[in-house]
Design an enzyme around this catalytic site. Sequence first.
Site, PDB file in Angstrom:
ATOM      1  N   HIS A  75       8.320   8.325  -1.597  1.00  0.00           N
ATOM      2  CA  HIS A  75       9.310   7.965  -2.611  1.00  0.00           C
ATOM      3  C   HIS A  75       8.634   7.374  -3.834  1.00  0.00           C
ATOM      4  CE1 HIS A  75       9.120   3.576  -1.636  1.00  0.00           C
ATOM      5  NE2 HIS A  75       8.915   3.986  -0.398  1.00  0.00           N
ATOM      6  N   ASP A  77      10.500   5.562  -6.069  1.00  0.00           N
ATOM      7  CA  ASP A  77      11.228   4.364  -6.513  1.00  0.00           C
ATOM      8  C   ASP A  77      10.581   3.113  -5.928  1.00  0.00           C
ATOM      9  OD1 ASP A  77      12.182   5.200  -3.936  1.00  0.00           O
ATOM     10  OD2 ASP A  77      13.877   3.831  -4.137  1.00  0.00           O
ATOM     11  N   ASP A 108       3.641   0.155  -1.926  1.00  0.00           N
ATOM     12  CA  ASP A 108       4.865   0.811  -1.426  1.00  0.00           C
ATOM     13  C   ASP A 108       5.535   1.577  -2.537  1.00  0.00           C
ATOM     14  OD1 ASP A 108       7.060   1.535   0.020  1.00  0.00           O
ATOM     15  OD2 ASP A 108       7.948  -0.458   0.103  1.00  0.00           O
ATOM     16  N   GLU A 143      14.505   5.668  -1.902  1.00  0.00           N
ATOM     17  CA  GLU A 143      14.243   5.266  -0.520  1.00  0.00           C
ATOM     18  C   GLU A 143      14.572   3.795  -0.344  1.00  0.00           C
ATOM     19  OE1 GLU A 143      11.903   3.797   2.997  1.00  0.00           O
ATOM     20  OE2 GLU A 143      11.812   3.128   0.920  1.00  0.00           O
ATOM     21  N   GLU A 144      14.299   3.026  -1.391  1.00  0.00           N
ATOM     22  CA  GLU A 144      14.499   1.570  -1.308  1.00  0.00           C
ATOM     23  C   GLU A 144      15.973   1.192  -1.455  1.00  0.00           C
ATOM     24  OE1 GLU A 144      12.171  -0.167  -0.364  1.00  0.00           O
ATOM     25  OE2 GLU A 144      10.249   0.544  -1.118  1.00  0.00           O
ATOM     26  N   HIS A 364       6.653  -5.385  -1.558  1.00  0.00           N
ATOM     27  CA  HIS A 364       7.870  -6.104  -1.986  1.00  0.00           C
ATOM     28  C   HIS A 364       7.581  -7.530  -2.469  1.00  0.00           C
ATOM     29  CE1 HIS A 364      10.871  -3.276   0.286  1.00  0.00           C
ATOM     30  NE2 HIS A 364       9.778  -2.643  -0.078  1.00  0.00           N
TER      31      HIS A 364
HETATM   32 ZN   LIG Z   1       8.313   2.563   1.039  1.00  0.00          ZN
END
Ligand SMILES: [Zn+2]
Length: 393
Positions: A75, A77, A108, A143-144, A364
């Site tokens: 992903h 995003d 990520d 995805e997030e 994150h």
């Molecule tokens: Zn991820």
Amino acid sequence: MNNLNYDPIILTQALVKCASITPKDEGALDIVQNHLSHLGFKCTRLPFSDKNSYDVDNLFASIGSDGKHIAFAGHTDVVPPGNEASWKYPPFSATIEKDKLYGRGTEDMKSNIACFISATEKFLKKYGKNFVGKISYIITGDEEGEAINGTPKIMEWTKENNIKIDHCIVGEPTSNLQIGDKIKIGRRGSINFFLTVKGVQGHTANGHRAENPIHYLTNLISNILKTPLDEGSEFFLPTSIQVPTIDVGNPASNVIPEYAKASINIRFNDQHTAESLIEWLEEKINSIFSNKKNVSCKLSHEINGRSFLNKPGKLSEIVAKSIYQATGRNNEPELATDGGTSDARFIKNYCEVIELGIRNQTLHKIDEYIYLNDLKELTNIYYQILENYFTKN
Ligand SMILES: [Zn+2]
């Protein structure tokens, strides 16, 4: 278009500079698409809409012919940076300091996509378009977030178009201390239950004329917690039951309240399904409440993710071998099923899927970063996987 750069560090930086906080794209998919079409990939943009969610753009790209078909999934995003002033460098500046690259999405999972592309370029440079089989990219911009118009719809689209994928690698950060020391072959499922017990309100001095819902609820909960659901299995931790909250909201010490509520979160392994857990809890409730006239218990639930396991098969064998060949480290990678959910859960019904990516350490967080050296290692591993997949099996 002519100065496309396939160096994984430069490519990661280019992607991180797009502030693609779900559902924004800010040019991230274009970067992926430009690099892939330049290599000869057929790229299809898949914008999806749904009344239950915001619009999302996605990308499916393929190169090759009939034969074995492997896909890289990921992903573009990212989650919001939080308080930007707390960051050492602006979160979308992709700043390099010594051996680290900082920025939202570095871990990520933009670096993993960059390594996919870099490895693919190296592979095509060596083997041209003459390898037998197909390489595809499944890239979503969601995805997030809600993930309604992302990977699930791309996978449905592949089915409608008779595209059959055999194996898939999801580039989520899975490594622990060294690149490739841990891969994920499944995930635990997650379900929330919400219990509301209704009793009969009254004076605490006249307990015989009331029914205290708290007593029934706590009795039910201790019954639920009394016996572990299982002891774990070969690839899974034991199923865990947690009670995050019990709520009554009663300020008076001389009133028996009418309602008592609680919620329960269960992280379950492959010995259970959401349905079997619902049935299990309904039985527990029945055993306490079925013969009661004035007390009742209402149950509702929310399924957050289903448990799945890919029995280690051909793909995990190739991956383990490739990690060894690319890094020289011959300790078998840990085959894990821990952590939260990922889009692998939407792909597992279509093909064998594993997750393998950069080290899991700062995703994150404020000051998310990766080590530059890890990008080289991860690219080498992905390259080795392609080589073993197409030429040595
Ligand atoms: Zn991820």
